[in-house]
Motif scaffolding. Sequence first.
Motif, mmCIF file in Angstrom:
data_model
loop_
_atom_site.group_PDB
_atom_site.id
_atom_site.type_symbol
_atom_site.label_atom_id
_atom_site.label_comp_id
_atom_site.label_asym_id
_atom_site.label_seq_id
_atom_site.Cartn_x
_atom_site.Cartn_y
_atom_site.Cartn_z
ATOM 1 N N ALA A 5 -8.613 -30.335 53.119
ATOM 2 C CA ALA A 5 -7.768 -31.495 53.396
ATOM 3 C C ALA A 5 -7.072 -31.973 52.123
ATOM 4 O O ALA A 5 -5.879 -32.303 52.143
ATOM 5 C CB ALA A 5 -8.605 -32.615 54.011
ATOM 6 N N ARG A 6 -7.798 -32.006 51.013
ATOM 7 C CA ARG A 6 -7.170 -32.400 49.742
ATOM 8 C C ARG A 6 -6.108 -31.381 49.331
ATOM 9 O O ARG A 6 -5.043 -31.747 48.827
ATOM 10 C CB ARG A 6 -8.233 -32.547 48.652
ATOM 11 C CG ARG A 6 -9.063 -33.819 48.786
ATOM 12 C CD ARG A 6 -9.924 -34.082 47.560
ATOM 13 N NE ARG A 6 -10.869 -33.001 47.282
ATOM 14 C CZ ARG A 6 -12.073 -32.884 47.829
ATOM 15 N NH1 ARG A 6 -12.482 -33.791 48.683
ATOM 16 N NH2 ARG A 6 -12.868 -31.880 47.516
ATOM 17 N N ALA A 7 -6.385 -30.100 49.554
ATOM 18 C CA ALA A 7 -5.398 -29.057 49.249
ATOM 19 C C ALA A 7 -4.153 -29.234 50.114
ATOM 20 O O ALA A 7 -3.025 -29.045 49.641
ATOM 21 C CB ALA A 7 -6.005 -27.672 49.457
ATOM 22 N N ALA A 8 -4.332 -29.594 51.373
ATOM 23 C CA ALA A 8 -3.193 -29.837 52.270
ATOM 24 C C ALA A 8 -2.345 -30.988 51.748
ATOM 25 O O ALA A 8 -1.114 -30.904 51.731
ATOM 26 C CB ALA A 8 -3.689 -30.136 53.683
ATOM 27 N N ALA A 9 -2.993 -32.056 51.307
ATOM 28 C CA ALA A 9 -2.255 -33.201 50.775
ATOM 29 C C ALA A 9 -1.451 -32.802 49.537
ATOM 30 O O ALA A 9 -0.294 -33.207 49.385
ATOM 31 C CB ALA A 9 -3.208 -34.351 50.457
ATOM 32 N N GLY A 10 -2.045 -31.990 48.675
ATOM 33 C CA GLY A 10 -1.339 -31.522 47.485
ATOM 34 C C GLY A 10 -0.162 -30.635 47.828
ATOM 35 O O GLY A 10 0.929 -30.780 47.263
ATOM 36 N N LEU A 11 -0.355 -29.717 48.757
ATOM 37 C CA LEU A 11 0.714 -28.814 49.177
ATOM 38 C C LEU A 11 1.836 -29.583 49.880
ATOM 39 O O LEU A 11 3.009 -29.281 49.696
ATOM 40 C CB LEU A 11 0.149 -27.734 50.093
ATOM 41 C CG LEU A 11 1.088 -26.588 50.453
ATOM 42 C CD1 LEU A 11 1.473 -25.797 49.195
ATOM 43 C CD2 LEU A 11 0.409 -25.662 51.456
ATOM 44 N N ALA A 12 1.460 -30.576 50.654
ATOM 45 C CA ALA A 12 2.472 -31.398 51.342
ATOM 46 C C ALA A 12 3.399 -32.048 50.328
ATOM 47 O O ALA A 12 4.617 -32.084 50.521
ATOM 48 C CB ALA A 12 1.789 -32.461 52.201
ATOM 49 N N SER A 13 2.831 -32.526 49.241
ATOM 50 C CA SER A 13 3.632 -33.169 48.202
ATOM 51 C C SER A 13 4.489 -32.168 47.443
ATOM 52 O O SER A 13 5.695 -32.368 47.284
ATOM 53 C CB SER A 13 2.704 -33.912 47.234
ATOM 54 O OG SER A 13 3.442 -34.484 46.193
ATOM 55 N N GLU A 15 5.270 -28.822 48.111
ATOM 56 C CA GLU A 15 6.127 -27.895 48.848
ATOM 57 C C GLU A 15 7.022 -28.560 49.890
ATOM 58 O O GLU A 15 8.097 -28.055 50.189
ATOM 59 C CB GLU A 15 5.266 -26.836 49.558
ATOM 60 C CG GLU A 15 4.496 -25.935 48.622
ATOM 61 C CD GLU A 15 5.394 -25.025 47.793
ATOM 62 O OE1 GLU A 15 6.393 -24.508 48.342
ATOM 63 O OE2 GLU A 15 5.109 -24.856 46.600
ATOM 64 N N PHE A 16 6.555 -29.662 50.465
ATOM 65 C CA PHE A 16 7.285 -30.281 51.573
ATOM 66 C C PHE A 16 7.801 -31.681 51.258
ATOM 67 O O PHE A 16 8.422 -32.314 52.104
ATOM 68 C CB PHE A 16 6.404 -30.319 52.828
ATOM 69 C CG PHE A 16 6.002 -28.961 53.320
ATOM 70 C CD1 PHE A 16 6.872 -28.186 54.080
ATOM 71 C CD2 PHE A 16 4.752 -28.437 53.007
ATOM 72 C CE1 PHE A 16 6.500 -26.933 54.530
ATOM 73 C CE2 PHE A 16 4.377 -27.179 53.451
ATOM 74 C CZ PHE A 16 5.247 -26.431 54.213
ATOM 75 N N LYS A 17 7.481 -32.188 50.059
ATOM 76 C CA LYS A 17 7.918 -33.528 49.633
ATOM 77 C C LYS A 17 7.497 -34.605 50.629
ATOM 78 O O LYS A 17 8.242 -35.534 50.930
ATOM 79 C CB LYS A 17 9.440 -33.582 49.408
ATOM 80 C CG LYS A 17 9.970 -32.491 48.494
ATOM 81 C CD LYS A 17 9.335 -32.528 47.129
ATOM 82 C CE LYS A 17 9.922 -31.462 46.219
ATOM 83 N NZ LYS A 17 8.943 -30.694 45.499
ATOM 84 N N GLN A 18 6.278 -34.453 51.156
ATOM 85 C CA GLN A 18 5.709 -35.417 52.098
ATOM 86 C C GLN A 18 4.429 -36.000 51.489
ATOM 87 O O GLN A 18 3.703 -35.308 50.783
ATOM 88 C CB GLN A 18 5.364 -34.748 53.434
ATOM 89 C CG GLN A 18 6.552 -34.259 54.208
ATOM 90 C CD GLN A 18 7.276 -35.375 54.939
ATOM 91 O OE1 GLN A 18 6.889 -36.533 54.924
ATOM 92 N NE2 GLN A 18 8.379 -35.022 55.579
ATOM 93 N N LEU A 34 4.170 -29.269 60.167
ATOM 94 C CA LEU A 34 3.768 -28.189 61.080
ATOM 95 C C LEU A 34 4.968 -27.559 61.780
ATOM 96 O O LEU A 34 4.955 -26.358 62.054
ATOM 97 C CB LEU A 34 2.750 -28.696 62.094
ATOM 98 C CG LEU A 34 1.385 -29.057 61.503
ATOM 99 C CD1 LEU A 34 0.448 -29.550 62.600
ATOM 100 C CD2 LEU A 34 0.769 -27.904 60.750
ATOM 101 N N VAL A 35 5.993 -28.341 62.031
ATOM 102 C CA VAL A 35 7.215 -27.771 62.603
ATOM 103 C C VAL A 35 7.791 -26.744 61.639
ATOM 104 O O VAL A 35 8.129 -25.620 62.024
ATOM 105 C CB VAL A 35 8.253 -28.871 62.928
ATOM 106 C CG1 VAL A 35 9.603 -28.264 63.268
ATOM 107 C CG2 VAL A 35 7.760 -29.754 64.063
ATOM 108 N N LEU A 36 7.866 -27.099 60.365
ATOM 109 C CA LEU A 36 8.398 -26.178 59.354
ATOM 110 C C LEU A 36 7.495 -24.959 59.171
ATOM 111 O O LEU A 36 7.984 -23.831 59.082
ATOM 112 C CB LEU A 36 8.577 -26.908 58.019
ATOM 113 C CG LEU A 36 9.584 -28.054 58.026
ATOM 114 C CD1 LEU A 36 9.530 -28.819 56.706
ATOM 115 C CD2 LEU A 36 10.985 -27.537 58.304
ATOM 116 N N VAL A 37 6.201 -25.188 59.130
ATOM 117 C CA VAL A 37 5.241 -24.089 58.962
ATOM 118 C C VAL A 37 5.345 -23.108 60.128
ATOM 119 O O VAL A 37 5.332 -21.890 59.936
ATOM 120 C CB VAL A 37 3.796 -24.632 58.827
ATOM 121 C CG1 VAL A 37 2.764 -23.524 58.952
ATOM 122 C CG2 VAL A 37 3.628 -25.365 57.490
#
Length: 126
Positions: A5-13, A15-18, A34-37
């Motif tokens: 979950a922490r890795a997802a939060a980091g990747l969101a920031s 790679e996806f600017k979220q 998830l739409v983009l993925v």
Amino acid sequence: MEGYARAAAGLASSEFKQNLDFSSESIDALDEILVLVSESPELELDFEVRLWGSYLGEVLRRRYAGTWEMTQYPGGAVAVPAIEVRSSRLFPLMKVYRRLTMGEEEDLRAFYAMVTERLGKPAQVN
């Protein structure tokens, strides 16, 4: 699961600017990611399900002071990660799998709204 979950939060920031900050409001951003993925031609489904499903699960686990457990998915033959909350089991990885493979009809916003309506108020954390 918390590490994913922490890795997802980091990747969101990165790679996806979220901003995935484990709040209820972040579910909208997660759904957009998830739409983009799902549109990626190099989709590694197992990894993406584990990563983003763990994030969805952590939002729910933290909101309701639940616990992660391995349990059999109804109708399934193998144990999968689930969240135990108030005598209910939630399968966030399965929900993300369905969102990635079935599309809009498996919208996370609607799922999250249904879960929070059924489970009621968040846990009181001191």
